[in-house]
Every structure is written in C-alpha cells, then in structure tokens.
Scaffold this motif. Structure first.
Motif, PDB file in Angstrom:
ATOM      1  N   ASP A 259      50.015  35.879  44.189  1.00 44.14           N
ATOM      2  CA  ASP A 259      48.663  35.769  43.647  1.00 44.14           C
ATOM      3  C   ASP A 259      47.816  36.969  44.043  1.00 44.14           C
ATOM      4  O   ASP A 259      47.048  37.501  43.229  1.00 44.14           O
ATOM      5  CB  ASP A 259      48.005  34.470  44.139  1.00 44.14           C
ATOM      6  N   VAL A 260      47.952  37.398  45.311  1.00 44.98           N
ATOM      7  CA  VAL A 260      47.229  38.586  45.768  1.00 44.98           C
ATOM      8  C   VAL A 260      47.689  39.815  44.987  1.00 44.98           C
ATOM      9  O   VAL A 260      46.868  40.658  44.568  1.00 44.98           O
ATOM     10  CB  VAL A 260      47.428  38.790  47.281  1.00 44.98           C
ATOM     11  N   PHE A 261      48.990  39.934  44.751  1.00 37.00           N
ATOM     12  CA  PHE A 261      49.522  41.063  43.994  1.00 37.00           C
ATOM     13  C   PHE A 261      48.979  41.055  42.561  1.00 37.00           C
ATOM     14  O   PHE A 261      48.602  42.119  42.021  1.00 37.00           O
ATOM     15  CB  PHE A 261      51.046  41.014  43.986  1.00 37.00           C
ATOM     16  N   ALA A 262      48.957  39.885  41.935  1.00 35.12           N
ATOM     17  CA  ALA A 262      48.447  39.800  40.564  1.00 35.12           C
ATOM     18  C   ALA A 262      46.975  40.193  40.499  1.00 35.12           C
ATOM     19  O   ALA A 262      46.536  40.830  39.521  1.00 35.12           O
ATOM     20  CB  ALA A 262      48.646  38.379  40.027  1.00 35.12           C
ATOM     21  N   ALA A 263      46.205  39.828  41.539  1.00 37.38           N
ATOM     22  CA  ALA A 263      44.796  40.220  41.558  1.00 37.38           C
ATOM     23  C   ALA A 263      44.628  41.721  41.726  1.00 37.38           C
ATOM     24  O   ALA A 263      43.672  42.321  41.203  1.00 37.38           O
ATOM     25  CB  ALA A 263      44.075  39.476  42.682  1.00 37.38           C
ATOM     26  N   ALA A 264      45.559  42.369  42.451  1.00 36.31           N
ATOM     27  CA  ALA A 264      45.463  43.813  42.672  1.00 36.31           C
ATOM     28  C   ALA A 264      45.963  44.614  41.479  1.00 36.31           C
ATOM     29  O   ALA A 264      45.511  45.748  41.259  1.00 36.31           O
ATOM     30  CB  ALA A 264      46.252  44.197  43.920  1.00 36.31           C
ATOM     31  N   ASP A 265      46.880  44.059  40.702  1.00 35.39           N
ATOM     32  CA  ASP A 265      47.463  44.777  39.578  1.00 35.39           C
ATOM     33  C   ASP A 265      46.491  44.753  38.400  1.00 35.39           C
ATOM     34  O   ASP A 265      46.596  43.920  37.491  1.00 35.39           O
ATOM     35  CB  ASP A 265      48.803  44.141  39.192  1.00 35.39           C
ATOM     36  N   ALA A 266      45.542  45.685  38.429  1.00 35.17           N
ATOM     37  CA  ALA A 266      44.505  45.708  37.390  1.00 35.17           C
ATOM     38  C   ALA A 266      45.071  46.108  36.039  1.00 35.17           C
ATOM     39  O   ALA A 266      44.613  45.633  34.992  1.00 35.17           O
ATOM     40  CB  ALA A 266      43.381  46.665  37.800  1.00 35.17           C
ATOM     41  N   THR A 267      46.075  46.981  36.014  1.00 33.43           N
ATOM     42  CA  THR A 267      46.645  47.448  34.748  1.00 33.43           C
ATOM     43  C   THR A 267      47.659  46.477  34.157  1.00 33.43           C
ATOM     44  O   THR A 267      47.983  46.552  32.973  1.00 33.43           O
ATOM     45  CB  THR A 267      47.318  48.817  34.954  1.00 33.43           C
TER      46      THR A 267
END
Length: 368
Positions: A259-267
């Motif tokens: 979930d943290v990774f998905a929030a960071a992956d803006a592109t």
C-alpha cells in the motif's frame, strides 16, 4: 440414537437400513483401496497409523453388525446379542468421528482448537493430581461438617424442616462430600452455607470463611493459573502455530508495504524513483508506519540506496524485501553478517600482506 417411533415415518426403518448398507459399502471400499495402496504399511510406518487401525476396527464392527449379528437367530443367545452387543457395536461406530481430528492439524482455522486439545492431553496428569488435592480438601471439610452438624441434629432444638435439610446435605459422609463437591466447583456455595449460618449456628460462618477463602478461592485459582501457564507454554512451543503466526504477520506487513509502494508510485509504472520516494517520507502516516516496523528513515537517500539494486528504481519486490530486511532484528543480523565478512576480508588481507613481504624478501635476495 433412541427408541424408534414408526408412527412418525412408516418407512423409516427401511430407509435407514438402506443408508447403513450404502455407507458401510463406501467405507469398506475405501478401506480396501487404502489397504491395496499401502498394504501392510497401512498399520505402521505412516503418520496416522493409530487412526488407520481405528478405521479398520470400526469398519469391521460395522460389517459384523450389519451382515452377521443382525441375521443371527439363536433363541436366548440371539436376544442377548440384540439387546447387549448390537447397541454396543453401534455406539463404537460413533468413534469414527475421531477421524476429523486430522483436520485440526491441517486447517489454519483450527489452530486454537488444536492448542486446547494438546493442552488437555499434556495436562492430564496435572489435572489428575489437582483433582486428588481438591478431593482431599473436600474430604477433610466434609468430615468436619459431619462432626459439627451431628450434635445439632440429635439435640432436637431445631425445626423439622431444618433437620431434614441438614440430613439431606450433611447427614452422612457421602452426602457431605457430594455437597462439598457442588459447593466447591459450582460457584453456588452461599446456597449451602447460608442455611447453616442463619438457622443452625453462627460458628459455621468461621468454617465457611476459611474453606471458601483457601479452597474455593485460592486453590481453584492457583490450579486455573497453572493450566493457563501450561496452555501458553504449549502454544509457544507449537511449531506449526508459530510458523503460521509468522506467515500471517509477514502477509500483513507485506500488504501494508505494498500500500505504501502504491501511494509512492505516482506514475503507476510499477517502480518508484528517488523523485517519487523522497516526498513519500514527508507524510506523517508513512513515517509512523515505517517507524512501527523499526525502519530508520532519518537518512532518506541512504534508505533508498539500500532498497535500490543499482538501476535507480525500486520495484515492488525490492521494496518489500528490502523493508523486511531492514526492519528491527533482521537489520541487526545483516550488520553482524557484514561484520563477519569484513573480518574474513581483513584476515585475507593480512595473509596477502605476509605473502607480499615474503616475495619482496626473495626479490631482494636475488637482486643482491
């Protein structure tokens, strides 16, 4: 399971007889196939040899019940068989449900139940001696009550209803110890103590204050605490349960990290760069969660380099594996491993230095 009432279902006996033959045939076919597959190892050298032997005995009893005993007609002997042996054989077949115990070892949902069953099995000896100790305490209390109650029953100064009540609950040693058993384990001790205190004599209050305090309150709670300790010890030593708890914890942490990774992956390209990772650490919620995982976030650039494998991007797998490796004691183990490698490299360098010095000495000798 009880007395048949043919009035409710006229064809009930025929239907259940047919069902018995069908189930017996299915169980017998299953047993034959397992014997053909495992042969004599069916009874030993397998994980479930005890339950296998139990299956064999139960299927054998079912076949004898259906195809031998039911069709015997031997006069009085037949009556004895139908009255005694047949119900016993049918009751033994119910033990077949113990095969369901296999499920407890395989399904994760039964972890707590398996721990309880293991605790009961492991604590049987402790339960036996606990009951012996309680029985001794109840026996001493019942003897005391019999001795205290007898003079009042013989004096004739009490009402008839009170004497009848005293004889019913404390008139003999057997009745008295049964009353103490109910008093100790049922939790309803005032019902057995108050009539003695109010209608017979106030001196019984001293006995019940002492007995309830030492046996009903203290002794039973100490035994309960010992069983609780045994349960916790078995739960902590249950390897399968510990492994599953670790797996559940890892799945939960992995889900949060993704979930943290998905929030960071803006592109949304399935990878995060330093430009996407840096603003992520400015969120208080993300910082709190990473701190909960014992991941040091003070040096954001160093943290990104530890997660990155050299291509300037961090994939979801790299992010999860790196975060799990950097958290808490796992990071400490990595540091210790690095220290071991450094020590090995240092020893190798010392060896190389000594060899170089030896070669320099040989060269100096040749040149001179």
């Amino acid at each position: 399971l009880g007395i048949e009432d043919p009035g409710l279902w006229p064809d009930m006996d025929s239907v259940f007889t047919l069902a018995q033959h069908i189930f017996c045939a299915v169980f017998l076919l299953e047993l034959i196939l397992r014997l053909a597959l495992w042969k004599w190892t069916f009874f030993y050298s397998t994980k479930w040899e005890i339950l296998n032997m139990l299956d064999f005995v139960i299927v054998l009893i079912a076949c004898i019940d259906l195809y031998v005993i039911r069709y015997l007609s031997l006069g009085q002997q037949s009556n004895f068989i139908m009255v005694r042996i047949v119900p016993m054989a049918r009751t033994i077949r119910i033990i077949r449900v113990l095969r369901a115990l296999r499920v407890f070892r395989t399904l994760e949902a039964f972890d707590k139940l398996r721990v309880l069953l293991s605790t009961v099995a492991a604590s049987f000896l402790a339960l036996f001696w606990s009951m012996v100790l309680l029985f001794i305490a109840m026996l001493m209390g019942s003897v005391c009550l019999c001795q205290l109650v007898a003079p009042y029953m013989e004096s004739g100064s009490l009402q008839d209803d009170t004497i009848i009540w005293l004889h019913k609950y404390y008139g003999t040693a057997v009745r008295s110890i049964w009353t103490l058993f109910e008093l100790t384990l049922s939790g309803g001790w005032p019902n057995y103590a108050r009539p003695l205190v109010e209608d017979v004599g106030i001196e019984f209050a001293f006995f019940f204050v002492f007995y309830v305090s030492t046996v009903v309150f203290a002794m039973t709670r100490i035994i309960t605490a010992l069983f609780l300790k045994e349960t916790l010890a078995i739960a902590s030593n249950d390897a399968e349960m510990v492994i599953r708890e670790k797996q559940r914890e890892k799945r939960a942490i992995t889900g949060k990290l993704l979930d943290v990774f998905a929030a960071a992956d803006a592109t949304g390209d399935g990878a995060i760069t330093w430009e996407e990772f840096e603003p992520l650490l400015e969120h208080a919620e993300v910082m709190s969660y990473l701190a909960l995982l014992e991941i040091d976030t003070h040096d954001a650039h160093e943290l990104f380099e530890q997660l990155d494998h050299g291509d300037g991007q961090v994939s979801p797998e790299e992010f999860v594996q790196g975060a799990l490796r950097l958290r808490g004691s796992a990071r400490t183990r990595d540091i210790i491993s690095i220290l071991h490698h450094v020590e090995a490299m240092q020893a190798y360098m010392y060896t190389m230095d000594s060899k170089i010095n030896a070669i320099q000495g040989d060269i100096h000798c040749l040149s001179s």
